[in-house]
Design an enzyme around this catalytic site. Sequence first.
Site, PDB file in Angstrom:
ATOM      1  N   GLY A 199     152.840 -82.043  21.837  1.00  0.00           N
ATOM      2  CA  GLY A 199     152.965 -82.975  20.723  1.00  0.00           C
ATOM      3  C   GLY A 199     153.821 -82.452  19.584  1.00  0.00           C
ATOM      4  N   HIS A 200     154.022 -83.316  18.590  1.00  0.00           N
ATOM      5  CA  HIS A 200     154.893 -82.959  17.472  1.00  0.00           C
ATOM      6  C   HIS A 200     154.315 -81.814  16.636  1.00  0.00           C
ATOM      7  CE1 HIS A 200     152.829 -86.538  15.166  1.00  0.00           C
ATOM      8  NE2 HIS A 200     152.012 -85.556  15.389  1.00  0.00           N
ATOM      9  N   ASN A 201     155.234 -80.955  16.176  1.00  0.00           N
ATOM     10  CA  ASN A 201     154.917 -79.815  15.310  1.00  0.00           C
ATOM     11  C   ASN A 201     154.042 -78.752  15.972  1.00  0.00           C
ATOM     12  OD1 ASN A 201     155.244 -82.287  13.182  1.00  0.00           O
ATOM     13  ND2 ASN A 201     155.959 -80.353  12.316  1.00  0.00           N
ATOM     14  N   SER A 222     150.575 -80.330  16.027  1.00  0.00           N
ATOM     15  CA  SER A 222     150.337 -79.278  15.035  1.00  0.00           C
ATOM     16  C   SER A 222     149.396 -78.179  15.518  1.00  0.00           C
ATOM     17  CB  SER A 222     149.813 -79.866  13.721  1.00  0.00           C
ATOM     18  OG  SER A 222     150.779 -80.730  13.143  1.00  0.00           O
TER      19      SER A 222
END
Length: 347
Positions: free
Chosen positions: A241-243, A261
């Site tokens: 996923g993002h970050n 994250s």
Amino acid sequence: MQIKAIQIAQWVDGKIIRGEEDTLITGLNSIENAREGDLIFIRDKKYEAYLSQTHASAVLIAEEPTVPLPEKIVCIIVKNPEIAFIQILQKFGFSQPSIPKGIHSTAILEDNVQLEEGIAIGPYVFIGKNTQIGKNTIIFPNVYIGDNCQIGESTCIFPNVTIRENTIIGSQCIIHSGVCIGTDGFGFVFDGKEWIKVPQIGRVIIGDNVEIGSNTCIDRATFGETRIGSGTKIDNLVQIGHNVKIGDNCAIAATTGIAGSAVIGNCVRIGAGAGINGHITIGDNVTIGAWSGVAKSVEKDAIVSGFPAVEHSRAKRILVAQQYVPELLKRVKDLEMKIQKIENDCV
């Protein structure tokens, strides 16, 4: 190719303890499929039982076997049979497939694309403007690379890979078919009536010597970076996923999902189908068992498994205890009936 067993042993600092040094090795194979002339290896002692039935001509093994061996098989003692086998594969010249160097006539290169020497670009590749690609990199057919990307030296990108804009990929990486890097992260806010998309304006940075399996997806950051450390190996069908931040030399098995994250340390091993919650930290050298659900942060050097994931030895005890739940429920019900009978008799 024909190599004497003694030369094989010399390549990997091995020692022949039985068999003829002049035995010719013509190929490499698994135990069950080996034929005369093949070399095999034994990863650990539990596979020794198969040796009595193999047709191989030589075996790499860590210590003298305790089972009967075929009469003519050459036994080569090495420190690590699996690594030795890999070294011999390289010596035999087995390598990744390739395509001719140069740029195919059907490839599309936008303005200011910078290509170093020795690059191979296959049919129907698209490379966006201001993208830089290092020397000896191979890009197979139907690959899409967006604007402002940077790709290092000697990286191999297999067919039908999508690399979105602003992505940075290091040198000596292998990216298998169907991988999507830099697609939008799953960012939405519900306003009471509908989901509002959060623009994903970050990027993905991938270190050197990273391998990414087929159909894996790595989302761009909402802001900042999604980062994959050098030496990390990612299996097929993994969602990152993002970050997310993943450290160096991690190994992530198929169908794992890592939510936005999450921070993964160095040298972490994640078994197939694991789920990692967002906004948690996994310490260095952690091992996560297959199909585990990791809901909270894990300290370094831990081994966890289960759903929700707990310390591995505790998870095993929980798993064993679950088998007795139906019996325990029956005993509780029987005890309740006995207590009720006693209470009725006392009235």
